[in-house]
Motif scaffolding. Structure first.
Motif, PDB file in Angstrom:
ATOM      1  N   GLY A  89       0.778  -1.233   0.000  1.00 31.31           N
ATOM      2  CA  GLY A  89       0.000   0.000   0.000  1.00 31.31           C
ATOM      3  C   GLY A  89       0.804   1.273   0.000  1.00 31.31           C
ATOM      4  N   ASP A  90       0.399   2.180   0.868  1.00 31.87           N
ATOM      5  CA  ASP A  90       0.972   3.527   0.891  1.00 31.87           C
ATOM      6  C   ASP A  90       2.206   3.588   1.772  1.00 31.87           C
ATOM      7  OD1 ASP A  90      -1.042   4.455  -0.737  1.00 31.87           O
ATOM      8  OD2 ASP A  90      -2.334   5.009   0.935  1.00 31.87           O
ATOM      9  N   HIS A  91       3.345   3.277   1.210  1.00 29.13           N
ATOM     10  CA  HIS A  91       4.573   3.411   1.973  1.00 29.13           C
ATOM     11  C   HIS A  91       5.698   3.918   1.085  1.00 29.13           C
ATOM     12  CE1 HIS A  91       4.897  -0.768   0.534  1.00 29.13           C
ATOM     13  NE2 HIS A  91       6.187  -0.667   0.709  1.00 29.13           N
ATOM     14  N   LYS A  92       6.842   4.163   1.698  1.00 34.12           N
ATOM     15  CA  LYS A  92       8.004   4.703   0.996  1.00 34.12           C
ATOM     16  C   LYS A  92       9.019   3.590   0.779  1.00 34.12           C
ATOM     17  CE  LYS A  92       8.520   7.756   4.146  1.00 34.12           C
ATOM     18  NZ  LYS A  92       7.967   8.517   5.181  1.00 34.12           N
ATOM     19  N   ILE A  93       9.468   3.456  -0.484  1.00 33.07           N
ATOM     20  CA  ILE A  93      10.460   2.454  -0.862  1.00 33.07           C
ATOM     21  C   ILE A  93      11.689   3.169  -1.405  1.00 33.07           C
ATOM     22  CG2 ILE A  93      11.016   0.527  -2.405  1.00 33.07           C
ATOM     23  CD1 ILE A  93       8.032  -0.109  -2.529  1.00 33.07           C
ATOM     24  N   ALA A 148      26.789   6.505   1.824  1.00 32.88           N
ATOM     25  CA  ALA A 148      26.347   7.599   2.698  1.00 32.88           C
ATOM     26  C   ALA A 148      25.010   8.101   2.173  1.00 32.88           C
ATOM     27  CB  ALA A 148      27.387   8.715   2.722  1.00 32.88           C
ATOM     28  N   LEU A 149      23.952   7.362   2.464  1.00 32.61           N
ATOM     29  CA  LEU A 149      22.634   7.714   1.947  1.00 32.61           C
ATOM     30  C   LEU A 149      22.184   9.068   2.507  1.00 32.61           C
ATOM     31  CD1 LEU A 149      20.981   4.192   2.169  1.00 32.61           C
ATOM     32  CD2 LEU A 149      21.733   5.384   0.103  1.00 32.61           C
ATOM     33  N   PRO A 150      21.593   9.914   1.671  1.00 33.95           N
ATOM     34  CA  PRO A 150      21.264  11.286   2.074  1.00 33.95           C
ATOM     35  C   PRO A 150      19.929  11.423   2.807  1.00 33.95           C
ATOM     36  CG  PRO A 150      20.733  11.000  -0.236  1.00 33.95           C
ATOM     37  CD  PRO A 150      21.362   9.704   0.234  1.00 33.95           C
ATOM     38  N   THR A 155      13.813   6.603   7.410  1.00 31.62           N
ATOM     39  CA  THR A 155      13.016   7.377   6.457  1.00 31.62           C
ATOM     40  C   THR A 155      12.082   6.494   5.640  1.00 31.62           C
ATOM     41  OG1 THR A 155      14.684   9.114   6.254  1.00 31.62           O
ATOM     42  CG2 THR A 155      13.171   8.886   4.412  1.00 31.62           C
ATOM     43  N   PHE A 156      12.501   5.266   5.332  1.00 32.97           N
ATOM     44  CA  PHE A 156      11.758   4.409   4.406  1.00 32.97           C
ATOM     45  C   PHE A 156      11.140   3.213   5.114  1.00 32.97           C
ATOM     46  CE2 PHE A 156      14.727   6.766   1.865  1.00 32.97           C
ATOM     47  CZ  PHE A 156      13.952   7.165   0.788  1.00 32.97           C
ATOM     48  N   VAL A 181      18.516   3.584   7.160  1.00 35.90           N
ATOM     49  CA  VAL A 181      17.400   4.361   6.622  1.00 35.90           C
ATOM     50  C   VAL A 181      16.083   3.579   6.559  1.00 35.90           C
ATOM     51  CG1 VAL A 181      18.955   5.880   5.343  1.00 35.90           C
ATOM     52  CG2 VAL A 181      17.859   3.942   4.160  1.00 35.90           C
ATOM     53  N   ALA A 182      16.150   2.280   6.832  1.00 33.95           N
ATOM     54  CA  ALA A 182      14.937   1.460   6.849  1.00 33.95           C
ATOM     55  C   ALA A 182      14.214   1.624   8.184  1.00 33.95           C
ATOM     56  CB  ALA A 182      15.281  -0.009   6.625  1.00 33.95           C
ATOM     57  N   GLY A 183      12.900   1.765   8.119  1.00 37.52           N
ATOM     58  CA  GLY A 183      12.096   1.874   9.327  1.00 37.52           C
ATOM     59  C   GLY A 183      12.026   0.548  10.066  1.00 37.52           C
ATOM     60  N   PRO A 184      11.497   0.553  11.256  1.00 37.46           N
ATOM     61  CA  PRO A 184      11.477  -0.654  12.094  1.00 37.46           C
ATOM     62  C   PRO A 184      10.527  -1.747  11.637  1.00 37.46           C
ATOM     63  CG  PRO A 184      10.326   1.148  13.183  1.00 37.46           C
ATOM     64  CD  PRO A 184      10.935   1.717  11.936  1.00 37.46           C
ATOM     65  N   ASP A 185       9.576  -1.430  10.770  1.00 34.28           N
ATOM     66  CA  ASP A 185       8.589  -2.463  10.373  1.00 34.28           C
ATOM     67  C   ASP A 185       9.080  -3.367   9.290  1.00 34.28           C
ATOM     68  OD1 ASP A 185       6.848  -1.496  12.219  1.00 34.28           O
ATOM     69  OD2 ASP A 185       5.794  -0.194  10.808  1.00 34.28           O
TER      70      ASP A 185
END
Length: 185
Positions: A89-93, A148-150, A155-156, A181-185
């Motif tokens: 669904g509505d998430h950031k990749i 070095a991701l900006p 964030t994602f 940068v990956a979220g906990p889920d």
């Protein structure tokens, strides 16, 4: 060149970039003209506009078929993987080492209306091809470093690096950044 804010602009952490971002070729460039990013022989090869032109149509399919295993259908496995990654669904990749953006666009097409997929790559020629061939709603591209991701931490919702980790000179550092940068889920 000044640019209008885009999807990528809203996700960049200004504290994590050394140069003002530019958008000269349709993608956001956070590295600046003289990047000190370490490059391998494979990275140099990926800078070729000729390779960028044939990569998705010839290079990747040949590579994928050459390394598929057990008679399993590569197309079936690919479809299942894309559904698993983007079917939420509505998430950031974030698609790191996205090359010409085929997977980036494909992942974004499966997202909900508020989802977004950002493709990041070191290669300007690959990103110019991505903008030309694989732009879509909810897709944006960034020229940046996997080392070095900006982006700020978490964030994602999902971070991928599909069939490209071997191209990154320090893959352990890249994996640390992917996890950061990956979220906990």
């Amino acid at each position: 060149m000044l640019h209008h804010p885009t999807l990528a602009d809203s996700l960049i952490d200004p504290a994590r970039i050394d140069h003002p971002p530019r958008r000269d070729h349709g993608y956001l460039d956070v590295l600046g003209p003289e990047s000190d990013e370490p490059v391998s022989v494979a990275n140099r090869f990926m800078q070729s506009p000729l390779l960028a032109a044939i990569y998705e149509r010839a290079w990747r399919p040949m590579f994928t078929r050459g390394f598929s295993y057990g008679g399993k259908s590569t197309l079936k496995a690919h479809t299942a993987l894309m559904n698993e990654i983007a079917g939420r669904g509505d998430h950031k990749i974030l698609d790191v080492a996205c090359g010409p953006g085929l997977y980036t666009r494909e992942l974004a097409a499966q997202l909900g209306t508020a989802g977004v997929c950002i493709g990041l790559d070191l290669s300007g020629p690959m990103l110019r091809r991505a903008v030309r061939d694989n732009s879509a709603e909810r897709v944006d591209y960034i020229r940046g470093s996997a080392h070095a991701l900006p982006f700020a931490d978490a964030t994602f919702d999902t971070v991928v690096c599909l069939a490209a980790l071997y191209l990154i000179p320090d893959p352990e550092q890249a994996v640390r950044e992917l996890c950061r940068v990956a979220g906990p889920d």
